[in-house]
Design an enzyme around this catalytic site. Structure first.
Site, PDB file in Angstrom:
ATOM      1  N   ASP A 167       4.014  20.018 -46.653  1.00  0.00           N
ATOM      2  CA  ASP A 167       3.852  19.411 -45.328  1.00  0.00           C
ATOM      3  C   ASP A 167       2.403  19.477 -44.868  1.00  0.00           C
ATOM      4  O   ASP A 167       1.953  18.644 -44.083  1.00  0.00           O
ATOM      5  CB  ASP A 167       4.764  20.118 -44.322  1.00  0.00           C
ATOM      6  CG  ASP A 167       6.220  19.982 -44.734  1.00  0.00           C
ATOM      7  OD1 ASP A 167       6.669  18.841 -44.897  1.00  0.00           O
ATOM      8  OD2 ASP A 167       6.881  21.005 -44.954  1.00  0.00           O
TER       9      ASP A 167
ATOM     10  N   GLU B 181      12.494  26.579 -52.995  1.00  0.00           N
ATOM     11  CA  GLU B 181      11.188  26.080 -53.467  1.00  0.00           C
ATOM     12  C   GLU B 181      10.260  27.245 -53.811  1.00  0.00           C
ATOM     13  O   GLU B 181       9.532  27.206 -54.806  1.00  0.00           O
ATOM     14  CB  GLU B 181      10.532  25.201 -52.390  1.00  0.00           C
ATOM     15  CG  GLU B 181      11.228  23.860 -52.229  1.00  0.00           C
ATOM     16  CD  GLU B 181      10.745  23.055 -51.037  1.00  0.00           C
ATOM     17  OE1 GLU B 181      11.036  21.857 -51.004  1.00  0.00           O
ATOM     18  OE2 GLU B 181      10.079  23.613 -50.148  1.00  0.00           O
TER      19      GLU B 181
ATOM     20  N   THR C  43       8.257  12.865 -51.522  1.00  0.00           N
ATOM     21  CA  THR C  43       7.197  12.681 -52.525  1.00  0.00           C
ATOM     22  C   THR C  43       7.715  13.030 -53.920  1.00  0.00           C
ATOM     23  O   THR C  43       7.331  12.404 -54.911  1.00  0.00           O
ATOM     24  CB  THR C  43       5.980  13.567 -52.167  1.00  0.00           C
ATOM     25  OG1 THR C  43       5.642  13.320 -50.801  1.00  0.00           O
ATOM     26  CG2 THR C  43       4.788  13.249 -53.048  1.00  0.00           C
TER      27      THR C  43
ATOM     28  N   GLY D 279       6.365  18.959 -53.225  1.00  0.00           N
ATOM     29  CA  GLY D 279       5.625  18.359 -52.119  1.00  0.00           C
ATOM     30  C   GLY D 279       5.146  19.449 -51.169  1.00  0.00           C
ATOM     31  O   GLY D 279       5.308  20.648 -51.427  1.00  0.00           O
TER      32      GLY D 279
HETATM   33  C1  5RP Z   1      10.961  20.590 -48.190  1.00  0.00           C
HETATM   34  C2  5RP Z   1       9.496  20.562 -48.420  1.00  0.00           C
HETATM   35  C3  5RP Z   1       8.900  19.270 -48.824  1.00  0.00           C
HETATM   36  O1  5RP Z   1       8.243  19.431 -50.035  1.00  0.00           O
HETATM   37  C4  5RP Z   1       7.956  18.845 -47.766  1.00  0.00           C
HETATM   38  O2  5RP Z   1       8.678  18.754 -46.547  1.00  0.00           O
HETATM   39  C5  5RP Z   1       7.284  17.518 -48.083  1.00  0.00           C
HETATM   40  O3  5RP Z   1       8.197  16.477 -47.996  1.00  0.00           O
HETATM   41  P1  5RP Z   1       7.762  14.955 -48.122  1.00  0.00           P
HETATM   42  O4  5RP Z   1       7.296  14.756 -49.540  1.00  0.00           O
HETATM   43  O5  5RP Z   1       9.008  14.183 -47.808  1.00  0.00           O
HETATM   44  O6  5RP Z   1       6.668  14.711 -47.115  1.00  0.00           O
HETATM   45  O7  5RP Z   1       8.813  21.541 -48.294  1.00  0.00           O
HETATM   46  O8  5RP Z   1      11.386  21.850 -47.781  1.00  0.00           O
END
Ligand code: 5RP
Length: 276
Positions: free
Chosen positions: A113, A132, A50, A111
């Protein structure tokens, strides 16, 4: 018959994927439009698919808009995105010191999950959760960009397993502790099929994915259900603190307490596009 019955299925799978992509993009562009102000100097850039659209949205604003801005990455993918877009990159520990303090980031975009109604998040699906979190806490404002698939009433419903970053040496002991805390199927994450072995983070650590029953919010607590894990009932903050107390755990993917003025989750626009 075989051909005609399979074709619509494939077409709908393709359009479902396209819908998800357009939802991610819509949320990212809306988030950047509303929360990247021209006066900002330091901007955190998260990880994942994202965030690719977040960087696209920033680049689309043009150099006149972003030339005075410096972008702080959350890992190697993020660094690559910043560089590829021609944005100015600065590592978290290399930003200037003003009045004896490392300068705060004006905003961080990332982003997620899974996002609950109180803006608590599960992060770490891409194994970047540690940096992050460092970037999120260094920022005055945190903007989560998540499409409609990630919204849930209680964390661990959609994504289910909490990513826990561990020192490889400690993994067997951490697994045992997680089992005892009510996550019997906790397991070390495997690397990409192209890379045999465990998933190794940007920090040289491993990830354990630990599933728990849906996490409680403070409003769910009663004298009987106190959120301390009895019968598998954990409240987010309590579990987050307990995870960090396990020797060998360096960080985990529970992000909580982001429901004040300093945070906003962008999934509304994406929600409008949810298939009914
Ligand atoms: C990585 C993260 C990402 O922000 C999370 O996995 C979302 O990813 P995506 O935008 O591909 O769904 O926490 O550690």
């Amino acid at each position: 018959h075989l051909h005609t019955s399979r074709a619509p299925k494939m077409a709908s799978a393709t359009s479902a994927a396209a819908l998800v992509e357009s939802a991610k993009k819509a949320a990212a562009f809306q988030a950047v439009d509303e929360h990247l102000l021209p006066s900002y100097k330091f901007v955190g850039i998260g990880s994942g698919s994202t965030v690719v659209y977040v960087v696209e949205a920033i680049a689309a604003k043009g150099p006149a808009f972003y030339q005075g801005m410096t972008f702080i990455p959350t890992g190697s993918q993020s660094k690559g995105l910043i560089r590829a877009a021609g944005l100015t990159l600065c590592n978290l520990d290399e930003r200037p010191v003003i009045d004896g303090q490392l300068v705060a980031l004006d905003v961080a975009f990332d982003g997620a999950d899974e996002v609950d109604a109180d803006l608590n998040l599960i992060k770490g699906g891409g194994a970047c959760l540690f940096q992050e979190k460092l970037v999120a806490v260094a920022a005055k404002k945190f903007v989560a960009v998540a499409d409609y698939r990630k919204q849930s009433p209680r964390l661990c419903t959609v994504w289910k397993a909490i990513p826990v970053e561990v020192l490889p040496l400690a993994a067997p002991d951490v697994l045992k502790r997680l089992n005892a805390m009510g996550s019997p199927n906790a397991a070390v994450r495997a690397g990409l099929p192209s890379k045999a072995g465990e998933c190794v983070t940007d920090n040289g650590m491993w990830i354990i994915d630990a599933a728990f029953p849906p996490l409680l919010l403070p409003k769910d607590l009663t004298p009987e259900i106190d959120g301390t894990g009895k019968g598998g009932a954990w409240e987010i903050k309590t579990l987050a603190e307990e995870l960090l107390r396990i020797p060998g755990v360096v960080e985990h993917g529970l992000f909580y307490g982001y429901n004040g003025d300093d945070a906003v989750a962008f999934s509304k626009q994406a929600q409008a596009q949810k298939p009914v």
